[in-house]
Design a protein around this motif. Structure first.
Motif, PDB file in Angstrom:
ATOM      1  N   THR A   1       0.824  -1.212   0.000  1.00 41.94           N
ATOM      2  CA  THR A   1       0.000   0.000   0.000  1.00 41.94           C
ATOM      3  C   THR A   1       0.859   1.263   0.000  1.00 41.94           C
ATOM      4  O   THR A   1       0.594   2.225  -0.731  1.00 41.94           O
ATOM      5  N   LEU A   2       1.922   1.255   0.802  1.00 43.20           N
ATOM      6  CA  LEU A   2       2.812   2.420   0.894  1.00 43.20           C
ATOM      7  C   LEU A   2       3.525   2.680  -0.433  1.00 43.20           C
ATOM      8  O   LEU A   2       3.623   3.835  -0.880  1.00 43.20           O
ATOM      9  N   TYR A   3       4.022   1.630  -1.051  1.00 40.40           N
ATOM     10  CA  TYR A   3       4.707   1.814  -2.338  1.00 40.40           C
ATOM     11  C   TYR A   3       3.735   2.300  -3.414  1.00 40.40           C
ATOM     12  O   TYR A   3       4.090   3.149  -4.246  1.00 40.40           O
ATOM     13  N   ASN A   4       2.528   1.781  -3.416  1.00 37.02           N
ATOM     14  CA  ASN A   4       1.540   2.251  -4.386  1.00 37.02           C
ATOM     15  C   ASN A   4       1.229   3.733  -4.174  1.00 37.02           C
ATOM     16  O   ASN A   4       1.049   4.491  -5.139  1.00 37.02           O
ATOM     17  N   HIS A   5       1.158   4.151  -2.922  1.00 37.13           N
ATOM     18  CA  HIS A   5       0.905   5.569  -2.624  1.00 37.13           C
ATOM     19  C   HIS A   5       2.081   6.428  -3.086  1.00 37.13           C
ATOM     20  O   HIS A   5       1.889   7.516  -3.670  1.00 37.13           O
ATOM     21  N   LEU A   6       3.289   5.947  -2.838  1.00 36.04           N
ATOM     22  CA  LEU A   6       4.486   6.667  -3.287  1.00 36.04           C
ATOM     23  C   LEU A   6       4.474   6.859  -4.800  1.00 36.04           C
ATOM     24  O   LEU A   6       4.752   7.942  -5.316  1.00 36.04           O
ATOM     25  N   ILE A   7       4.148   5.791  -5.504  1.00 38.77           N
ATOM     26  CA  ILE A   7       4.232   5.798  -6.966  1.00 38.77           C
ATOM     27  C   ILE A   7       3.059   6.548  -7.588  1.00 38.77           C
ATOM     28  O   ILE A   7       3.242   7.390  -8.482  1.00 38.77           O
ATOM     29  N   ASP A   8       1.847   6.274  -7.103  1.00 40.29           N
ATOM     30  CA  ASP A   8       0.646   6.833  -7.724  1.00 40.29           C
ATOM     31  C   ASP A   8       0.348   8.258  -7.271  1.00 40.29           C
ATOM     32  O   ASP A   8      -0.032   9.105  -8.086  1.00 40.29           O
ATOM     33  N   GLU A   9       0.529   8.531  -5.977  1.00 37.45           N
ATOM     34  CA  GLU A   9       0.125   9.824  -5.420  1.00 37.45           C
ATOM     35  C   GLU A   9       1.301  10.797  -5.307  1.00 37.45           C
ATOM     36  O   GLU A   9       1.171  11.974  -5.652  1.00 37.45           O
ATOM     37  N   LEU A  10       2.433  10.330  -4.826  1.00 37.28           N
ATOM     38  CA  LEU A  10       3.581  11.217  -4.620  1.00 37.28           C
ATOM     39  C   LEU A  10       4.496  11.273  -5.835  1.00 37.28           C
ATOM     40  O   LEU A  10       5.499  11.989  -5.828  1.00 37.28           O
ATOM     41  N   LYS A  11       4.193  10.480  -6.849  1.00 40.22           N
ATOM     42  CA  LYS A  11       4.890  10.511  -8.143  1.00 40.22           C
ATOM     43  C   LYS A  11       6.379  10.177  -8.042  1.00 40.22           C
ATOM     44  O   LYS A  11       7.197  10.686  -8.822  1.00 40.22           O
ATOM     45  N   VAL A  12       6.734   9.316  -7.102  1.00 46.98           N
ATOM     46  CA  VAL A  12       8.120   8.838  -7.018  1.00 46.98           C
ATOM     47  C   VAL A  12       8.219   7.626  -7.944  1.00 46.98           C
ATOM     48  O   VAL A  12       7.783   6.529  -7.590  1.00 46.98           O
ATOM     49  N   ARG A  13       8.801   7.825  -9.107  1.00 47.37           N
ATOM     50  CA  ARG A  13       8.723   6.785 -10.138  1.00 47.37           C
ATOM     51  C   ARG A  13      10.083   6.472 -10.760  1.00 47.37           C
ATOM     52  O   ARG A  13      10.174   6.165 -11.946  1.00 47.37           O
ATOM     53  N   ASP A  14      11.114   6.537  -9.957  1.00 45.17           N
ATOM     54  CA  ASP A  14      12.407   6.068 -10.453  1.00 45.17           C
ATOM     55  C   ASP A  14      12.384   4.544 -10.535  1.00 45.17           C
ATOM     56  O   ASP A  14      11.540   3.876  -9.909  1.00 45.17           O
ATOM     57  N   ALA A  15      13.297   3.983 -11.300  1.00 47.84           N
ATOM     58  CA  ALA A  15      13.286   2.535 -11.578  1.00 47.84           C
ATOM     59  C   ALA A  15      13.387   1.712 -10.299  1.00 47.84           C
ATOM     60  O   ALA A  15      12.731   0.668 -10.179  1.00 47.84           O
ATOM     61  N   TYR A  16      14.192   2.186  -9.334  1.00 43.87           N
ATOM     62  CA  TYR A  16      14.393   1.382  -8.134  1.00 43.87           C
ATOM     63  C   TYR A  16      13.158   1.369  -7.249  1.00 43.87           C
ATOM     64  O   TYR A  16      12.798   0.336  -6.670  1.00 43.87           O
ATOM     65  N   THR A  17      12.469   2.507  -7.131  1.00 42.07           N
ATOM     66  CA  THR A  17      11.233   2.547  -6.344  1.00 42.07           C
ATOM     67  C   THR A  17      10.155   1.685  -6.996  1.00 42.07           C
ATOM     68  O   THR A  17       9.426   0.958  -6.306  1.00 42.07           O
ATOM     69  N   LEU A  18      10.075   1.727  -8.306  1.00 38.35           N
ATOM     70  CA  LEU A  18       9.119   0.868  -9.016  1.00 38.35           C
ATOM     71  C   LEU A  18       9.438  -0.601  -8.778  1.00 38.35           C
ATOM     72  O   LEU A  18       8.534  -1.431  -8.580  1.00 38.35           O
ATOM     73  N   TYR A  19      10.710  -0.908  -8.789  1.00 43.60           N
ATOM     74  CA  TYR A  19      11.128  -2.300  -8.547  1.00 43.60           C
ATOM     75  C   TYR A  19      10.750  -2.749  -7.138  1.00 43.60           C
ATOM     76  O   TYR A  19      10.200  -3.843  -6.947  1.00 43.60           O
TER      77      TYR A  19
END
Length: 783
Positions: A680-698
């Motif tokens: 849930t936290l990673y999805n929030h980071l990626i979808d809401e906070l727009k942290v979308r570097d390759a390592y965070t996506l991984y």
């Protein structure tokens, strides 16, 4: 190996060898003796015929004489004589045994039709003795219905009842007659006490227990055998049962004791299970060359290569077998993707962690980036622009003067921005500094120092692809900016980009420079990038001013060369310079506790973390390496619960940027096995906070996999691959997840892009889904 119906257990397989050992005759001698007997029969047979003729003539004369006296023939007596002549002849036991032995010899030597004919002839003389042997022959010929009838007759005649019942059960097994299979196995068990004096008692007990699925009892009787007859069968059963209970070493030992041709396929699977991928590959390749298991053997070899890190070989083999058997290839080894257990086990995590700080280039380079200095603008160049502008005004070249002054103003604005960004970076607000520098680069894309500083923030954030891009630009803009060039080489190594030509150019240029502090630093960093620690040892003798980067290099080089006294000395100095920062404290622990055993290391780490306090700004906002190593230390020492609680409290109360705090909490939740929370936290980071570097996506895909959201993991990995196609972790994980959904073609595409031989994922592994295999076996219609 655990598929019982595939195996036929034949009991009492009498052959020529057993006959010879009992009688003392070889097969050639036996045939010669039979020939001599035939010659004697011809000789004596001729004499016998002459005698018989004389007797016959006498009888005829007497009969004619008698016929004169009696007018009627006794028809009843004649009928009785004719009937008597039709009765079966009887043979002496010794002759019957010879016939049985001959039939056995013919069968063993390949004359199966003649053998079966002879068995049938024997049956006409002695059903009780021969029905069993006939049944064995028919069972070998896979004439299961006939064999079953023969064994039924043998049981009815009270001959070899126990073993006949076992073989009758085997026939039923092949005829898929479950009810009668159970009946005959129970019957064999009922007759077993009558075999208590037989040397084969334990063997019969093993078979009955095995077919009754009482595998522990079967294994026990194999270990305490009363006979060594049928060694191949006993070793085969021992291997199967040991493999069932994952006693893989015992299974291998039993299988290698077999005297007949080795079962390379099964041995390959067993060696794969114990992690000996080299021997597994050898046996599987042998199985492929023998064309046994045409689908399973090459597919298993592909999976073994995947486990061993031979990704290119694995991709090739999986592609070949998938193209040849596009449907069947998915039946045998359904892949189940999971995270490595070592991630969550404190002892295994400690072993991996200590190995990583010793041998990981990524960790070493990240430490170097952490302590590397940011660079300030070139003030002399700015002054030069102003002077040129004033000079041009003086000579009335207004247009040219305006250009110089405009460039000076722009440069001054950028330089002021660089100073502000560096202040943020030094206060561990790396992400904010990075965003400021990105804006400045748009204003001054040809500013070498600006490009270097931006690259350094990217490197500290763990975005190595972007770091490489900007280090390279910085070096191309200023060929004297050697630090940018060297760091471009280091990041190229980490993202699997070619760098040899670049490194060669940098080395040649540095060789032309005069010796000095900066040149020594550049040469040392190049030695580290090449893994040449012996050449780098000269750095330890330098007496330059103590700087964090210099001390970090001391520690790295001394530790690699096992000069732990020097390493500890430099770690103490570094800690005195930055006592409240987390990374210097971690480096101190790593050097101070380097010689401790696993349990002592964890104990001392726990004690140290309890006794020392930190500012935690570097954990909440600072470089990625701090978060990763600090979380690992807390995992090793059993303090993840408290760290997770701390991060939650900060996240709820801070009014500052929460992206890295949330990222830290997501990673801690993952290691704490709070998978759904991490997801849930990673999805929030990626979808809401727009942290979308390759390592965070991984990492988001890692959490998704752990939480069972494999489709989401595939989507995130596809995005990660697009962000950084050279990031092997993403491609490997994506390939495994594709194989899990029966998309070998997609998996092969990803695997073929991984050029590193010996690659091992940090997080992902796979296993064969045995639950799925069992379900498919029990419900074939629901495949």
């Amino acid at each position: 190996m655990a598929d019982a119906p595939e195996d036929i257990i034949i009991i009492e397989d009498s052959d020529a060898a057993s006959y010879d050992s009992d009688s003392g005759y070889s097969s050639d001698e036996y045939l010669q003796e039979e020939e001599a007997k035939r010659k004697k029969i011809i000789l004596f047979g001729g004499l016998a015929i002459i005698v018989v003729l004389i007797i016959a003539i006498t009888i005829i004369l007497l009969t004619l004489k008698s016929s004169k006296e009696h007018s009627q023939i006794n028809i009843t007596a004649i009928d009785k004589k004719i009937e008597a002549s039709k009765q079966k002849p009887t043979l002496e036991p010794s002759k019957l045994e010879n016939m049985i032995a001959k039939a056995n010899y013919l069968y063993a030597s390949g004359s199966k039709e003649k053998a079966l004919t002879l068995y049938e002839q024997i049956a006409s003389y002695s059903e009780a003795v021969s029905d069993y042997n006939l049944g064995v022959a028919e069972l070998k010929e896979k004439q299961f219905e006939k064999a079953l009838q023969s064994f039924q007759k043998a049981i009815a005649n009270d001959e070899k009842r126990c073993v006949s019942a076992i073989n009758a059960a085997v026939c039923c097994l092949h005829l898929q007659d479950k009810e009668n299979f159970k009946y005959y196995i129970d019957l064999a068990y009922a007759y077993l006490p009558y075999e208590i004096e037989s040397p084969l008692y334990s063997y019969y007990y093993t078979l009955i227990s095995y077919y009754n699925k009482n595998y522990l009892a079967a294994l026990n009787s194999l270990k305490n055998a009363t006979s060594h007859e049928y060694p191949n069968v006993q070793n085969h059963l021992s291997a199967k049962i040991n493999a069932l209970y994952e006693n893989d070493y015992d299974a291998i030992e039993a299988m290698e004791r077999k005297s007949d041709e080795p079962e390379d396929f099964s041995l390959g699977l067993l060696y794969a299970r114990i992690g000996d991928f080299s021997l597994a590959s050898n046996h599987l390749e042998a199985a492929i060359s023998k064309e046994t298991q045409p689908v399973r053997a090459p597919l298993a070899l592909g999976l073994v290569n995947l486990k061993a890190g031979h990704i290119a070989k694995a991709a090739k083999k999986i592609k070949e077998v998938t193209e040849k058997y596009p449907q069947e290839v998915y039946k045998y080894y359904p892949v189940k993707v999971k995270l490595k257990e070592s991630l969550f086990d404190p002892q295994k995590a400690q072993q991996n962690y200590r190995h990583k700080i010793q041998h990981s280039k990524n960790v070493m380079y990240q430490k170097i980036f952490y302590f590397s200095p940011y660079k300030i603008f070139n003030a002399n160049q700015t002054i030069s622009y102003i002077r040129k502008g004033n000079a041009n005004i003086y000579i009335d070249n207004v247009k040219s003067a305006k250009e110089y002054l405009k460039k000076s103003a722009s440069s001054s604005s950028v330089n002021i921005g660089i100073v502000k960004a560096i202040k943020k970076a030094l206060s561990f607000k790396i992400r904010e500094a990075n965003e400021d520098l990105q804006k400045l680069v748009k204003l001054q894309p040809k500013h070498s120092i600006l490009q270097y500083n931006l690259a350094l923030t990217y490197a500290q954030m763990g975005n190595l692809k972007k770091a490489h891009e900007h280090f390279l630009r910085s070096y191309y803009l200023d060929a004297k900016n050697y630090l940018s060039g060297i760091y471009a080489v280091m990041t190229a190594q980490l993202i699997n980009v070619k760098y040899y030509k670049l490194k060669s150019i940098i080395k040649d240029s540095i060789a032309l420079e005069e010796d000095g502090e900066d040149v020594d630093l550049y040469k040392t960093l190049l030695h580290l990038s090449e893994g040449d620690y012996l050449s780098a040892v000269e750095w330890l003798d330098r007496d330059y001013k103590q700087r964090p980067l210099y001390l970090a290099l001391d520690i790295l080089i001394a530790t690699k060369l096992s000069k732990m006294d020097k390493s500890k000395e430099s770690a103490n100095k570094l800690l005195l310079m930055q006592p409240n920062d987390i990374l210097p404290n971690i480096i101190y622990m790593d050097t101070e506790f380097a010689d401790l055993k696993t349990s002592e290391y964890a104990k001392e780490t726990l004690k140290y973390l309890k006794e020392h306090s930190f500012t935690y700004d570097d954990l909440y906002y600072g470089p990625y390496i701090t978060r990763y190593l600090f979380i690992q230390e807390n995992l090793i020492s059993g303090r993840l619960y408290f760290l997770r609680k701390q991060l939650k409290e900060v996240l709820e109360t801070t009014n500052q940027d929460t992206r890295d705090i949330e990222s830290s909490l997501a990673l801690v939740s993952l290691y704490s096995k709070e998978f759904e929370e991490s997801y849930t936290l990673y999805n929030h980071l990626i979808d809401e906070l727009k942290v979308r570097d390759a390592y965070t996506l991984y990492l988001g895909a890692v959490a998704s996999t752990a939480a069972g959201h494999h489709e989401n993991a595939i989507a995130l990995l596809e995005l990660a691959k697009m962000k950084d196609g050279s990031f092997y972790e993403s491609r490997y994980a994506l390939a495994l997840l594709y194989m899990e959904i029966n998309n070998n073609d997609g998996a092969v595409i990803q695997l073929s892009r991984i050029q590193e031989d010996g690659f091992q994922s940090q997080y992902f592994e796979f296993m064969i889904d045995t639950d799925k295999l069992l379900f498919q076996k029990q419900h074939p219609q629901k495949k």
